[in-house]
Design a protein around this motif. Structure first.
Motif, PDB file in Angstrom:
ATOM      1  N   LEU A 143     -78.142 -31.412 115.124  1.00  0.00           N
ATOM      2  CA  LEU A 143     -76.720 -31.568 114.855  1.00  0.00           C
ATOM      3  C   LEU A 143     -75.953 -30.816 115.940  1.00  0.00           C
ATOM      4  O   LEU A 143     -76.254 -29.653 116.233  1.00  0.00           O
ATOM      5  CB  LEU A 143     -76.372 -31.034 113.467  1.00  0.00           C
ATOM      6  CG  LEU A 143     -74.917 -31.158 112.992  1.00  0.00           C
ATOM      7  CD1 LEU A 143     -74.867 -31.353 111.479  1.00  0.00           C
ATOM      8  CD2 LEU A 143     -74.101 -29.917 113.377  1.00  0.00           C
ATOM      9  N   ALA A 144     -74.973 -31.483 116.548  1.00  0.00           N
ATOM     10  CA  ALA A 144     -74.147 -30.865 117.593  1.00  0.00           C
ATOM     11  C   ALA A 144     -72.686 -31.133 117.289  1.00  0.00           C
ATOM     12  O   ALA A 144     -72.293 -32.283 117.077  1.00  0.00           O
ATOM     13  CB  ALA A 144     -74.508 -31.420 118.964  1.00  0.00           C
ATOM     14  N   THR A 145     -71.891 -30.070 117.263  1.00  0.00           N
ATOM     15  CA  THR A 145     -70.456 -30.179 117.029  1.00  0.00           C
ATOM     16  C   THR A 145     -69.724 -29.562 118.212  1.00  0.00           C
ATOM     17  O   THR A 145     -70.026 -28.443 118.620  1.00  0.00           O
ATOM     18  CB  THR A 145     -70.052 -29.442 115.739  1.00  0.00           C
ATOM     19  OG1 THR A 145     -70.821 -29.959 114.651  1.00  0.00           O
ATOM     20  CG2 THR A 145     -68.586 -29.644 115.438  1.00  0.00           C
ATOM     21  N   VAL A 146     -68.760 -30.303 118.760  1.00  0.00           N
ATOM     22  CA  VAL A 146     -68.023 -29.849 119.940  1.00  0.00           C
ATOM     23  C   VAL A 146     -66.534 -30.088 119.725  1.00  0.00           C
ATOM     24  O   VAL A 146     -66.132 -31.167 119.278  1.00  0.00           O
ATOM     25  CB  VAL A 146     -68.481 -30.589 121.214  1.00  0.00           C
ATOM     26  CG1 VAL A 146     -67.746 -30.055 122.444  1.00  0.00           C
ATOM     27  CG2 VAL A 146     -69.982 -30.466 121.395  1.00  0.00           C
ATOM     28  N   ARG A 147     -65.731 -29.059 120.053  1.00  0.00           N
ATOM     29  CA  ARG A 147     -64.269 -29.212 119.978  1.00  0.00           C
ATOM     30  C   ARG A 147     -63.688 -29.282 121.379  1.00  0.00           C
ATOM     31  O   ARG A 147     -64.078 -28.539 122.268  1.00  0.00           O
ATOM     32  CB  ARG A 147     -63.628 -28.035 119.227  1.00  0.00           C
ATOM     33  CG  ARG A 147     -62.090 -28.163 119.158  1.00  0.00           C
ATOM     34  CD  ARG A 147     -61.451 -26.993 118.435  1.00  0.00           C
ATOM     35  NE  ARG A 147     -61.636 -25.722 119.137  1.00  0.00           N
ATOM     36  CZ  ARG A 147     -60.914 -25.342 120.209  1.00  0.00           C
ATOM     37  NH1 ARG A 147     -60.027 -26.164 120.744  1.00  0.00           N
ATOM     38  NH2 ARG A 147     -61.134 -24.157 120.758  1.00  0.00           N
ATOM     39  N   VAL A 148     -62.717 -30.201 121.547  1.00  0.00           N
ATOM     40  CA  VAL A 148     -61.964 -30.324 122.794  1.00  0.00           C
ATOM     41  C   VAL A 148     -60.487 -30.352 122.423  1.00  0.00           C
ATOM     42  O   VAL A 148     -59.981 -31.362 121.934  1.00  0.00           O
ATOM     43  CB  VAL A 148     -62.342 -31.601 123.570  1.00  0.00           C
ATOM     44  CG1 VAL A 148     -61.538 -31.686 124.873  1.00  0.00           C
ATOM     45  CG2 VAL A 148     -63.823 -31.641 123.868  1.00  0.00           C
ATOM     46  N   GLY A 149     -59.799 -29.232 122.618  1.00  0.00           N
ATOM     47  CA  GLY A 149     -58.401 -29.171 122.221  1.00  0.00           C
ATOM     48  C   GLY A 149     -58.249 -29.383 120.731  1.00  0.00           C
ATOM     49  O   GLY A 149     -58.902 -28.717 119.920  1.00  0.00           O
ATOM     50  N   ASP A 150     -57.415 -30.349 120.352  1.00  0.00           N
ATOM     51  CA  ASP A 150     -57.209 -30.678 118.940  1.00  0.00           C
ATOM     52  C   ASP A 150     -58.093 -31.827 118.484  1.00  0.00           C
ATOM     53  O   ASP A 150     -57.832 -32.435 117.442  1.00  0.00           O
ATOM     54  CB  ASP A 150     -55.733 -31.040 118.698  1.00  0.00           C
ATOM     55  CG  ASP A 150     -54.822 -29.840 118.858  1.00  0.00           C
ATOM     56  OD1 ASP A 150     -55.241 -28.727 118.501  1.00  0.00           O
ATOM     57  OD2 ASP A 150     -53.697 -30.012 119.357  1.00  0.00           O
TER      58      ASP A 150
END
Length: 322
Positions: A211-218
């Motif tokens: 499982l991979a979770t990535v945030r980019v800005g909003d």
């Protein structure tokens, strides 16, 4: 080199798990997880009722940021439906509340929380490893996503090993370990690997799920990649990188268009040197005065002012604003 025996093994195991899943009675207190509707490529999830009037990402734009088959390789194709091991091995109870929260989030693929704007999801099947990959992208609350990522990191350390009791009373051992994602991948990130092992219809089996979770800005993306017969260790990272690259390109394009609307092209007249404009006025002044005097002389003689003289007189009147 392709491994066709993995395909046969996958079919046999999925058939056994399908039989087990047929006996499952829905638990109202348990999240439903990956819906069958996700079998249609690039389906969209509905936006939250509290979505802002101008979301950072619409459903249509979110779809354009989804992974594509070309990003994954020849072994992948559009998914044919949710793998039965989701209910067979991930739907269960633990005797540790914190690990139950982790298991529920992984099973329901609800790590990001409620979207605050557009969102879209797609899925793929790997016929070589018998694995399945799901990718979701959308607009979310930045602070909420960061808090969830921190909590996920804490649970990885807390729930290194625990036991899952399935709906039919079977027990499975679970192991959780962090998955290192590239430090330049998005603004914030968290990865984990869950291995669930035990007896499946008389045979030892082990599910490996990344499982991979990535945030980019909003915005944020969630990727899950799992299979009963191992997975390609590099596929999770490579798919996450390809998806985030596509998302960043979309956001950059969106920002550039927004800036163009805020800063339209200026009037070329405004770009002229003020000194040159003043010199031009000074040069025109004598001719304007002569034209004015000529017009007055004509009127004194009783002759009508010529059209050329009238236009020159009006041109000598300074504009209302520079």
């Amino acid at each position: 080199m392709r491994r066709p025996y993995r395909v046969l093994a996958r079919v046999m195991a999925l058939g056994m798990l399908a039989g087990a899943a047929a006996c499952v009675v829905d638990d109202p207190g348990h999240p439903r997880g990956f819906p069958e509707a996700a079998s249609v490529d690039e389906t969209t999830a509905s936006a939250s009722p509290t979505a802002p009037a101008t979301p950072a990402l619409t459903d249509a734009r979110a779809r354009s940021a989804l992974l594509r088959q070309d990003d994954l390789g020849d072994a992948w194709s559009g998914t044919q439906g949710a793998a039965t091991w989701r209910d067979g091995l991930l739907k269960g109870r633990t005797d540790r509340p914190e690990c139950q929260a982790l298991l529920d989030a992984v099973y329901a693929e609800d790590v990001l929380g409620e979207p605050k704007g557009g969102t879209a999801v797609t899925g793929f099947d790997d016929y070589e490893y018998g694995a399945q990959l799901r990718y979701q992208v959308g607009a979310y609350d930045k602070a909420d996503v960061d808090a969830r990522l921190r909590r996920l990191g804490q649970l990885i350390g807390t729930c290194e090993e625990f036991t899952i009791t399935g709906v039919q009373g079977r027990e499975y051992g679970a192991e959780v370990a962090p998955v290192e994602l590239p430090g330049n991948l998005g603004d914030a990130r968290q990865g984990l690997r869950l291995i669930v092992s035990g007896d499946v219809e008389g045979e030892d089996s082990a599910l490996t799920l990344d499982l991979a979770t990535v945030r980019v800005g909003d915005t944020a993306a969630l990727l899950t990649h799992g299979g009963l017969y191992g997975i390609d260790d590099t596929a999770t990272t490579e798919a996450a990188q390809a998806g985030i690259k596509r998302l960043q390109a979309l956001l950059k394009e969106q920002t550039e268009k927004k800036n163009e609307k805020k800063d339209p092209k200026k009037d070329p007249k405004q770009d002229k040197d003020p000194k040159q404009q003043q010199e031009k006025k000074d040069t025109k002044a004598p001719s304007d005065e002569n034209s004015s005097e000529e017009g007055s002389s004509d009127e004194a003689r009783g002759r009508p002012t010529s059209r050329t003289g009238a236009l020159a007189a009006s041109a000598s009147t300074p504009p209302a604003s520079a």
